[in-house]
Design a protein around this motif. Structure first.
Motif, PDB file in Angstrom:
ATOM      1  N   LEU A 274       0.847  -1.131  -0.062  1.00  0.00           N
ATOM      2  CA  LEU A 274       0.041  -0.061  -0.236  1.00  0.00           C
ATOM      3  C   LEU A 274       1.064   1.400  -0.007  1.00  0.00           C
ATOM      4  O   LEU A 274       0.493   2.214  -0.639  1.00  0.00           O
ATOM      5  N   GLY A 275       2.068   1.255   0.759  1.00  0.00           N
ATOM      6  CA  GLY A 275       2.774   2.175   1.065  1.00  0.00           C
ATOM      7  C   GLY A 275       3.433   2.761  -0.424  1.00  0.00           C
ATOM      8  O   GLY A 275       4.044   3.870  -0.572  1.00  0.00           O
ATOM      9  N   ALA A 276       3.726   1.750  -1.268  1.00  0.00           N
ATOM     10  CA  ALA A 276       4.291   1.768  -2.572  1.00  0.00           C
ATOM     11  C   ALA A 276       3.358   2.417  -3.588  1.00  0.00           C
ATOM     12  O   ALA A 276       3.850   2.714  -4.853  1.00  0.00           O
ATOM     13  N   ILE A 277       2.152   2.465  -3.549  1.00  0.00           N
ATOM     14  CA  ILE A 277       1.206   3.066  -4.475  1.00  0.00           C
ATOM     15  C   ILE A 277       1.374   4.635  -4.300  1.00  0.00           C
ATOM     16  O   ILE A 277       1.155   5.237  -2.917  1.00  0.00           O
ATOM     17  N   PRO A 278       1.469   5.327  -5.168  1.00  0.00           N
ATOM     18  CA  PRO A 278       1.738   6.971  -5.212  1.00  0.00           C
ATOM     19  C   PRO A 278       0.170   7.423  -4.498  1.00  0.00           C
ATOM     20  O   PRO A 278      -0.706   7.004  -4.826  1.00  0.00           O
ATOM     21  N   PRO A 279       0.511   8.466  -3.456  1.00  0.00           N
ATOM     22  CA  PRO A 279      -0.448   9.134  -3.087  1.00  0.00           C
ATOM     23  C   PRO A 279      -1.653   9.755  -3.964  1.00  0.00           C
ATOM     24  O   PRO A 279      -2.934   9.407  -3.691  1.00  0.00           O
ATOM     25  N   ALA A 280      -1.371  10.277  -5.035  1.00  0.00           N
ATOM     26  CA  ALA A 280      -2.276  10.820  -5.951  1.00  0.00           C
ATOM     27  C   ALA A 280      -3.087   9.644  -6.765  1.00  0.00           C
ATOM     28  O   ALA A 280      -4.374  10.017  -7.218  1.00  0.00           O
ATOM     29  N   SER A 281      -2.385   8.584  -6.936  1.00  0.00           N
ATOM     30  CA  SER A 281      -3.334   7.383  -7.709  1.00  0.00           C
ATOM     31  C   SER A 281      -4.180   6.756  -6.441  1.00  0.00           C
ATOM     32  O   SER A 281      -5.214   6.644  -6.953  1.00  0.00           O
ATOM     33  N   ARG A 282      -3.877   6.754  -5.263  1.00  0.00           N
ATOM     34  CA  ARG A 282      -4.751   6.318  -4.197  1.00  0.00           C
ATOM     35  C   ARG A 282      -5.835   7.003  -3.953  1.00  0.00           C
ATOM     36  O   ARG A 282      -7.171   6.858  -3.568  1.00  0.00           O
ATOM     37  N   THR A 283      -5.956   8.474  -4.305  1.00  0.00           N
ATOM     38  CA  THR A 283      -6.771   9.494  -3.642  1.00  0.00           C
ATOM     39  C   THR A 283      -7.672   9.948  -5.050  1.00  0.00           C
ATOM     40  O   THR A 283      -8.615  10.686  -4.934  1.00  0.00           O
ATOM     41  N   SER A 284      -7.289   9.554  -6.172  1.00  0.00           N
ATOM     42  CA  SER A 284      -8.126  10.210  -7.670  1.00  0.00           C
ATOM     43  C   SER A 284      -9.355   9.160  -7.618  1.00  0.00           C
ATOM     44  O   SER A 284      -9.613   7.907  -7.393  1.00  0.00           O
ATOM     45  N   PRO A 285     -10.471  10.106  -7.497  1.00  0.00           N
ATOM     46  CA  PRO A 285     -11.986   9.675  -7.560  1.00  0.00           C
ATOM     47  C   PRO A 285     -11.983   8.646  -8.813  1.00  0.00           C
ATOM     48  O   PRO A 285     -11.757   8.992  -9.817  1.00  0.00           O
ATOM     49  N   GLY A 286     -12.682   7.618  -8.374  1.00  0.00           N
ATOM     50  CA  GLY A 286     -13.112   6.696  -9.483  1.00  0.00           C
ATOM     51  C   GLY A 286     -12.078   6.007 -10.075  1.00  0.00           C
ATOM     52  O   GLY A 286     -12.270   5.398 -11.132  1.00  0.00           O
ATOM     53  N   ASN A 287     -10.911   5.812  -9.468  1.00  0.00           N
ATOM     54  CA  ASN A 287      -9.782   5.133 -10.125  1.00  0.00           C
ATOM     55  C   ASN A 287      -9.934   3.660  -9.873  1.00  0.00           C
ATOM     56  O   ASN A 287     -10.222   3.389  -8.617  1.00  0.00           O
ATOM     57  N   TYR A 288      -9.195   2.697 -10.500  1.00  0.00           N
ATOM     58  CA  TYR A 288      -9.399   1.506 -10.322  1.00  0.00           C
ATOM     59  C   TYR A 288      -7.961   0.897 -10.770  1.00  0.00           C
ATOM     60  O   TYR A 288      -7.933  -0.410 -10.662  1.00  0.00           O
ATOM     61  N   PHE A 289      -7.108   1.803 -11.300  1.00  0.00           N
ATOM     62  CA  PHE A 289      -5.676   1.394 -11.626  1.00  0.00           C
ATOM     63  C   PHE A 289      -4.660   2.064 -10.767  1.00  0.00           C
ATOM     64  O   PHE A 289      -4.678   2.949 -10.247  1.00  0.00           O
ATOM     65  N   PHE A 290      -3.796   1.103 -10.086  1.00  0.00           N
ATOM     66  CA  PHE A 290      -2.923   1.457  -9.104  1.00  0.00           C
ATOM     67  C   PHE A 290      -1.533   1.180  -9.360  1.00  0.00           C
ATOM     68  O   PHE A 290      -1.176  -0.131  -9.173  1.00  0.00           O
ATOM     69  N   PRO A 291      -0.501   1.927  -9.800  1.00  0.00           N
ATOM     70  CA  PRO A 291       0.716   1.545 -10.223  1.00  0.00           C
ATOM     71  C   PRO A 291       1.321   1.251  -8.723  1.00  0.00           C
ATOM     72  O   PRO A 291       1.304   2.229  -8.071  1.00  0.00           O
ATOM     73  N   VAL A 292       2.354   0.541  -8.651  1.00  0.00           N
ATOM     74  CA  VAL A 292       3.129  -0.015  -7.542  1.00  0.00           C
ATOM     75  C   VAL A 292       4.560  -0.189  -7.820  1.00  0.00           C
ATOM     76  O   VAL A 292       4.894  -1.034  -8.852  1.00  0.00           O
ATOM     77  N   GLY A 293       5.714   0.408  -7.333  1.00  0.00           N
ATOM     78  CA  GLY A 293       6.911   0.165  -7.707  1.00  0.00           C
ATOM     79  C   GLY A 293       7.542  -1.204  -7.394  1.00  0.00           C
ATOM     80  O   GLY A 293       8.556  -1.232  -6.869  1.00  0.00           O
ATOM     81  N   ILE A 294       6.743  -2.237  -7.645  1.00  0.00           N
ATOM     82  CA  ILE A 294       7.374  -3.417  -7.045  1.00  0.00           C
ATOM     83  C   ILE A 294       6.915  -4.332  -8.275  1.00  0.00           C
ATOM     84  O   ILE A 294       5.868  -4.368  -8.812  1.00  0.00           O
TER      85      ILE A 294
END
Length: 340
Positions: A274-294
């Motif tokens: 969870l901590g590796a997901i950028p905050p802007a992606s975690r908080t973008s409304p209606g988003n369902y894709f989450f990049p993670v640097g792993i």
């Protein structure tokens, strides 16, 4: 790994391990099928000009732009009309390398040889060109799988890229924007007068390849006839009319459900992931894709999380992967939270 290969891989992995957290579903239509409006059963005549004005009103754009709002069957269809026009004009086309492989398929089918630029882990605009050919940059706002809108600084960089040459233009794919009006960054780019905006009912109303609008800029008036010659069917126009009027609230419902599912994904992810997901992606409304640097392999091996490799979205040198919140695991609040 291509999309079809990954789908087979995903099914094998889920079948082999019931404990694997499925964060790799990509079919939003299947996931949110109960929210999709039913098609109308009656028959009425719907005119394209009326739909253009209704679309402009919904997104708080000037109704006098209706002559530039071309009715089509969605973003794919719109690009299928625009790309041959670019080829005829010998324009240079820049496509995001890691967003949507279909962009490249459509461009090559039109006889173009597109160039590419990366968007992960952040958009990197192409360098200056050595000549003054017409040059088009396609961008998505919000961008997938980046999972967020362009930042103010990124919009400013795009506008600076435009100012470097009077022959530069934008193609903006806004299909993932569930709000109305469009995002502030999109409106800023439209205000340059050098952008073509593409939108459809694909994501907001869960009706792919049915109805869309391509909002042409002042330099693209000669494209209008190509769109007028290839309209949606009367049934598609009638469905679009119902979606924009009787089902105007569906994009909000879709966005709310996606936000809820994202929260359930976050509850089940290990803290490190969870901590590796950028905050802007975690908080973008209606988003369902989450990049993670792993890398996806590491997520599966060390955390028990099935993710989508970046290669599914196209070519990328970024070593991370993409999580999604669409699987059945996120349809209700989980009773067990994973910890590592």
């Amino acid at each position: 790994m291509r999309f079809e290969e990954f789908q087979e891989f995903r099914q094998r992995q889920l079948g082999a391990s019931s404990s694997l957290l499925d964060a790799a579903e990509t079919n939003v239509y299947r996931a949110l099928a109960p929210l999709r409006p039913e098609p109308p059963t009656d028959t009425t005549t719907v005119h394209r000009c009326d739909l253009a004005r209704a679309w402009l009103r919904r997104f708080e754009l000037p109704e006098e732009w209706s002559g530039h709002a071309m009715i089509c069957r969605g973003v794919r269809h719109g690009l299928g009309v625009v790309f041959p026009w670019l080829r005829a004009g010998q324009a240079r086309l820049w496509l995001p390398s890691d967003v949507y492989p279909v962009y490249f398929e459509l461009a090559r089918a039109a006889g173009l040889e597109p160039l590419s630029y990366p968007t992960l882990p952040a958009p990197a605009l192409p360098p200056s060109s050595a000549d003054h050919r017409a040059e088009y940059l396609l961008l998505a706002n919000p961008s997938k799988p980046l999972g967020r809108y362009l930042s103010d600084a990124e919009c400013a960089a795009v506008m600076s890229w435009l100012r470097e040459s009077p022959t530069r233009r934008l193609l903006i794919d806004s299909v993932y924007d569930l709000g109305a009006p469009f995002a502030a960054g999109t409106r800023r780019l439209l205000d340059t007068g050098r952008a073509v905006l593409l939108h459809s009912v694909t994501k907001g109303w869960l009706w792919p390849r049915t109805f869309g609008v391509v909002l042409l800029g002042p330099a693209h008036a000669d494209l209008a006839e190509a769109f007028r010659a290839d309209p949606p069917t009367p049934a598609q126009l009638m469905l679009a009319d119902r979606l924009l009027t009787e089902h105007a609230d569906v994009p909000r419902q879709v966005g709310d459900e996606l936000t809820a599912r994202a929260g359930r994904l976050f509850e089940q992810l290990p803290a490190d992931v969870l901590g590796a997901i950028p905050p802007a992606s975690r908080t973008s409304p209606g988003n369902y894709f989450f990049p993670v640097g792993i890398p996806a392999e590491t997520l599966q091996r060390e955390y028990g999380v099935l993710a989508v490799p970046v290669s599914v979205f196209g070519r990328s040198d970024w070593p991370g992967s993409i999580l999604t919140s669409l699987s059945d695991a996120f349809t209700r609040t989980p009773t067990v939270t994973r910890t590592h």
